[in-house]
Design an enzyme around this catalytic site. Structure first.
Site, PDB file in Angstrom:
ATOM      1  N   LYS A   1       0.826  -1.215   0.000  1.00 25.06           N
ATOM      2  CA  LYS A   1       0.000   0.000   0.000  1.00 25.06           C
ATOM      3  C   LYS A   1       0.861   1.268   0.000  1.00 25.06           C
ATOM      4  CE  LYS A   1      -1.226  -0.511   4.915  1.00 25.06           C
ATOM      5  NZ  LYS A   1      -0.153  -1.495   5.211  1.00 25.06           N
TER       6      LYS A   1
ATOM      7  N   ARG B   1      -5.661   1.953  12.155  1.00 24.54           N
ATOM      8  CA  ARG B   1      -5.301   0.549  12.298  1.00 24.54           C
ATOM      9  C   ARG B   1      -6.104  -0.142  13.405  1.00 24.54           C
ATOM     10  NH1 ARG B   1       0.379   0.907  10.132  1.00 24.54           N
ATOM     11  NH2 ARG B   1       1.289  -1.150  10.202  1.00 24.54           N
TER      12      ARG B   1
ATOM     13  N   ARG C   1      14.860  -3.679   7.712  1.00 22.98           N
ATOM     14  CA  ARG C   1      14.170  -3.014   8.808  1.00 22.98           C
ATOM     15  C   ARG C   1      14.127  -3.949  10.014  1.00 22.98           C
ATOM     16  NH1 ARG C   1       8.526  -0.449   6.703  1.00 22.98           N
ATOM     17  NH2 ARG C   1       7.795  -1.403   8.617  1.00 22.98           N
TER      18      ARG C   1
HETATM   19  P1  AMP Z   1       4.140   0.379   8.839  1.00 27.64           P
HETATM   20  O1  AMP Z   1       5.342   0.964   8.200  1.00 27.64           O
HETATM   21  O2  AMP Z   1       2.859   1.058   8.423  1.00 27.64           O
HETATM   22  O3  AMP Z   1       4.079  -1.119   8.712  1.00 27.64           O
HETATM   23  O4  AMP Z   1       4.269   0.690  10.404  1.00 27.64           O
HETATM   24  C1  AMP Z   1       5.376   0.243  11.172  1.00 27.64           C
HETATM   25  C2  AMP Z   1       5.035   0.230  12.641  1.00 27.64           C
HETATM   26  O5  AMP Z   1       4.665   1.551  13.085  1.00 27.64           O
HETATM   27  C3  AMP Z   1       3.847  -0.641  13.024  1.00 27.64           C
HETATM   28  O6  AMP Z   1       4.197  -1.999  13.194  1.00 27.64           O
HETATM   29  C4  AMP Z   1       3.420   0.011  14.350  1.00 27.64           C
HETATM   30  O7  AMP Z   1       4.302  -0.329  15.407  1.00 27.64           O
HETATM   31  C5  AMP Z   1       3.625   1.494  14.053  1.00 27.64           C
HETATM   32  N1  AMP Z   1       2.412   2.096  13.472  1.00 27.64           N
HETATM   33  C6  AMP Z   1       2.267   2.613  12.219  1.00 27.64           C
HETATM   34  N2  AMP Z   1       1.029   3.094  12.035  1.00 27.64           N
HETATM   35  C7  AMP Z   1       0.352   2.867  13.186  1.00 27.64           C
HETATM   36  C8  AMP Z   1      -0.979   3.097  13.614  1.00 27.64           C
HETATM   37  N3  AMP Z   1      -1.884   3.671  12.822  1.00 27.64           N
HETATM   38  N4  AMP Z   1      -1.313   2.720  14.878  1.00 27.64           N
HETATM   39  C9  AMP Z   1      -0.418   2.162  15.717  1.00 27.64           C
HETATM   40  N5  AMP Z   1       0.850   1.881  15.362  1.00 27.64           N
HETATM   41  C10 AMP Z   1       1.245   2.230  14.117  1.00 27.64           C
END
Ligand code: AMP
Length: 214
Positions: free
Chosen positions: A13, A88, A160
């Site tokens: 996404k 989320r 990462r």
């Molecule tokens: P992503 O890059 O979107 O996969 O996000 C990486 C990490 O950031 C996730 O595993 C969460 O720990 C944190 N994170 C990102 N967006 C959110 C959200 N909307 N709510 C809570 N934690 C978030």
């Protein structure tokens, strides 16, 4: 145009959000990117978020809701935005509804990107990024010509912290329990569209543009 991109970690996404951002000239708001920046810069927000992120857990709702409220105030959001990785949880979605109401703006569509779990695991565990230019690779699907080195700038590639197998399993579990209920949430509001995101990047982008009306 106000869009929400929903889907498990690794569905692509973020990649699609960047393409839509270019085409429609609206910013991508990625809470994951904002949080990673904060961790890199060791800000108070980063210090709060780091442990949750490394374990593959969600950062508390009030923290991410605060980030989003601040971001919406920026002038770049005036003609719309793509929410990538937010909301989320159901409480995040309810808070978003309230904020949008207050600003008197309307969500156009929540788009759910679907990919089988086995493919997601390969996409995430194989993902490598360039420390220098940010270029993304995948050791299974799109490997660099020299292991560990960026084809574009010869920068060093890294994985990462949350892309290790154990953390990936946790992130997928967290997605299933806390985020998947949002599909039903937006379906009941008649705002949900679904995209089969197991194809190549260009095919998915075309599908998306058709859906959004070019
Ligand atoms: P992503 O890059 O979107 O996969 O996000 C990486 C990490 O950031 C996730 O595993 C969460 O720990 C944190 N994170 C990102 N967006 C959110 C959200 N909307 N709510 C809570 N934690 C978030």
């Amino acid at each position: 145009m106000i869009l929400i991109f929903l889907g498990a970690p690794g569905v692509g996404k973020g990649t699609q959000a960047k393409l839509i951002m270019k085409k429609y000239q609206i910013p991508q708001i990625s809470t994951g990117d904002i949080l990673r920046d904060a961790v890199r810069n060791n800000t108070p927000l980063g210090q709060k978020a780091q442990d949750y992120m490394n374990k593959g857990l969600l950062v508390p709702d009030e923290v991410v809701i605060g980030i989003i409220e601040e971001r919406f105030k920026e002038s770049s959001c005036k003609s719309g935005f793509i929410l990538d990785g937010f909301p989320r949880t159901i409480p995040q979605a309810e808070s978003l509804d309230k904020v949008l109401d207050k600003l008197d703006i309307r969500l156009d569509q929540a788009i759910n990107f679907e990919v089988e779990k086995e493919i997601l695991i390969k996409r995430l565990s194989g993902r490598r990024l360039c420390k220098n230019c940010g270029q993304m690779y995948n050791i299974y699907f799109n490997a660099p010509s020299r292991e560990g080195i960026c084809d574009q700038c010869e920068g060093e590639l890294f994985q990462r912290k949350d892309d290790t197998l154990e953390t990936i399993q946790e992130r997928l579990h967290v997605y299933q329990v806390q985020t998947e209920p949002l599909i039903e949430y937006y379906q009941s509001k008649k705002k949900l569209a679904t995209i089969a995101a197991d194809k190549d990047q260009d095919t998915i982008f075309n599908q998306l543009c058709n859906l959004l009306g070019n």
